[in-house]
Design a protein around this motif. Sequence first.
Motif, PDB file in Angstrom:
ATOM      1  N   ASP A  91      82.715  53.887  57.038  1.00  0.00           N
ATOM      2  CA  ASP A  91      83.960  54.538  56.662  1.00  0.00           C
ATOM      3  C   ASP A  91      84.254  55.702  57.603  1.00  0.00           C
ATOM      4  O   ASP A  91      83.441  56.089  58.432  1.00  0.00           O
ATOM      5  N   GLN A 133      88.461  45.235  55.817  1.00  0.00           N
ATOM      6  CA  GLN A 133      88.843  45.383  54.424  1.00  0.00           C
ATOM      7  C   GLN A 133      89.485  46.746  54.201  1.00  0.00           C
ATOM      8  O   GLN A 133      89.044  47.757  54.729  1.00  0.00           O
ATOM      9  N   LEU A 134      90.555  46.766  53.409  1.00  0.00           N
ATOM     10  CA  LEU A 134      91.209  48.015  53.053  1.00  0.00           C
ATOM     11  C   LEU A 134      90.526  48.570  51.811  1.00  0.00           C
ATOM     12  O   LEU A 134      90.608  47.985  50.729  1.00  0.00           O
ATOM     13  N   LEU A 135      89.827  49.688  51.977  1.00  0.00           N
ATOM     14  CA  LEU A 135      89.077  50.268  50.879  1.00  0.00           C
ATOM     15  C   LEU A 135      89.928  51.299  50.151  1.00  0.00           C
ATOM     16  O   LEU A 135      90.579  52.137  50.769  1.00  0.00           O
ATOM     17  N   LYS A 136      89.919  51.221  48.816  1.00  0.00           N
ATOM     18  CA  LYS A 136      90.636  52.219  48.012  1.00  0.00           C
ATOM     19  C   LYS A 136      89.865  53.525  47.982  1.00  0.00           C
ATOM     20  O   LYS A 136      90.434  54.591  47.754  1.00  0.00           O
ATOM     21  N   ASN A 138      86.278  55.572  50.000  1.00  0.00           N
ATOM     22  CA  ASN A 138      85.278  55.546  51.070  1.00  0.00           C
ATOM     23  C   ASN A 138      83.965  56.066  50.495  1.00  0.00           C
ATOM     24  O   ASN A 138      83.652  57.259  50.600  1.00  0.00           O
ATOM     25  N   ASN A 181      81.572  42.981  54.968  1.00  0.00           N
ATOM     26  CA  ASN A 181      81.716  43.809  53.778  1.00  0.00           C
ATOM     27  C   ASN A 181      80.476  44.661  53.528  1.00  0.00           C
ATOM     28  O   ASN A 181      79.351  44.209  53.736  1.00  0.00           O
ATOM     29  N   ARG A 198      80.568  45.117  45.679  1.00  0.00           N
ATOM     30  CA  ARG A 198      81.222  45.209  46.983  1.00  0.00           C
ATOM     31  C   ARG A 198      82.151  46.415  47.021  1.00  0.00           C
ATOM     32  O   ARG A 198      82.879  46.694  46.075  1.00  0.00           O
ATOM     33  N   ASP A 200      84.909  46.928  48.631  1.00  0.00           N
ATOM     34  CA  ASP A 200      86.352  46.678  48.587  1.00  0.00           C
ATOM     35  C   ASP A 200      86.853  46.347  47.186  1.00  0.00           C
ATOM     36  O   ASP A 200      88.067  46.252  46.972  1.00  0.00           O
ATOM     37  N   ARG A 201      85.946  46.177  46.222  1.00  0.00           N
ATOM     38  CA  ARG A 201      86.355  45.922  44.838  1.00  0.00           C
ATOM     39  C   ARG A 201      86.231  47.172  43.969  1.00  0.00           C
ATOM     40  O   ARG A 201      86.452  47.111  42.766  1.00  0.00           O
ATOM     41  N   GLU A 203      87.644  50.523  42.682  1.00  0.00           N
ATOM     42  CA  GLU A 203      88.908  51.243  42.567  1.00  0.00           C
ATOM     43  C   GLU A 203      88.677  52.752  42.631  1.00  0.00           C
ATOM     44  O   GLU A 203      89.541  53.504  43.079  1.00  0.00           O
TER      45      GLU A 203
END
Length: 312
Positions: A91, A133-136, A138, A181, A198, A200-201, A203
């Motif tokens: 990140d 992947q777009l991470l919500k 970091n 990932n 993971r 990227d999952r 929130e």
Amino acid sequence: MNRIDRISAILIQLQSRRTVKASEIAERFNISLRTVYRDIKTLEEAGVPLIGEAGIGYSLVEGYRLPPVMFTRDEVASFITAEKMAEKLTDNINGASYRSAMFKIRSVLRNTDKDYLESIENRIAVVQGRRPQLLKVNPLQDILQAIAEKRVLCISYRAAYNKTLTERFVEPIGVFFLEGNWHLIAWCQLREDYRDFRFDRMEDLLCTDGTFDQVHPPLSEHLKDLYKEADVINIVILVNHKAAPYIGEQRYYNGFTHEIEYPDNVEMHFMTRSLEGFARWLLMFGDQATIVHPPELKEKLKVLIKDISQNL
């Protein structure tokens, strides 16, 4: 490595950690414990303030420091490679921290090594073959801090199978990067079992004030179980020399492990969990490849080709 270089390297190893076991030194340099004890005695006779406790290991007296370390040319090259990998695979916060550390490393380099670093810096690149992947969130730094302090994490996690968002309190064990990932292995208090989360999952992620005392197996044990439980299929194909260069980086996303060069072709070895997925990828250059193993892959390709021909 000659004895003088080894003793210097042992001193650097002792400074890198609070305590170092004799067995760790022996394993690193492929020497006997008797040789380790002799090298440690040499350091003590040279005036290095060492503390040795039976069954625990060796440590340097608090406050003792070496002068700035001189790096080898190979080590300098590895630093810049690692920096570029950190920029792509971690990140933003972790990447910035690594860049900051690199400035400190550069500051102790000899001028000739600084020149060498500048000459190769723009000649090394790490290219992501997949869209990142777009991470919500970091979470890497927060997770690493929680692991070090044995703190419970609270994560809002969206499951892959039903997209349901749940709140999980977990005891973090370790992180690893696989197939594009980042993953967190942790003990889930809700499920009362170890789980793979993971990044990227996620929130949201919060490091709580709660701590845990449970002693968890090391990350390496969980990774062994991960691959042990997976139904991994070994695949071997022969690829025409003219076609081999065009396969490129895609092979790494399909389980490529190694290859053997022959006069007329290249023998490529893969490990995959999805026979059908591999077969669909192989269709792109199937006229330039021969399947060596397994026979089931040939049958899968025949079925796919038959289905395609019916749609033409």
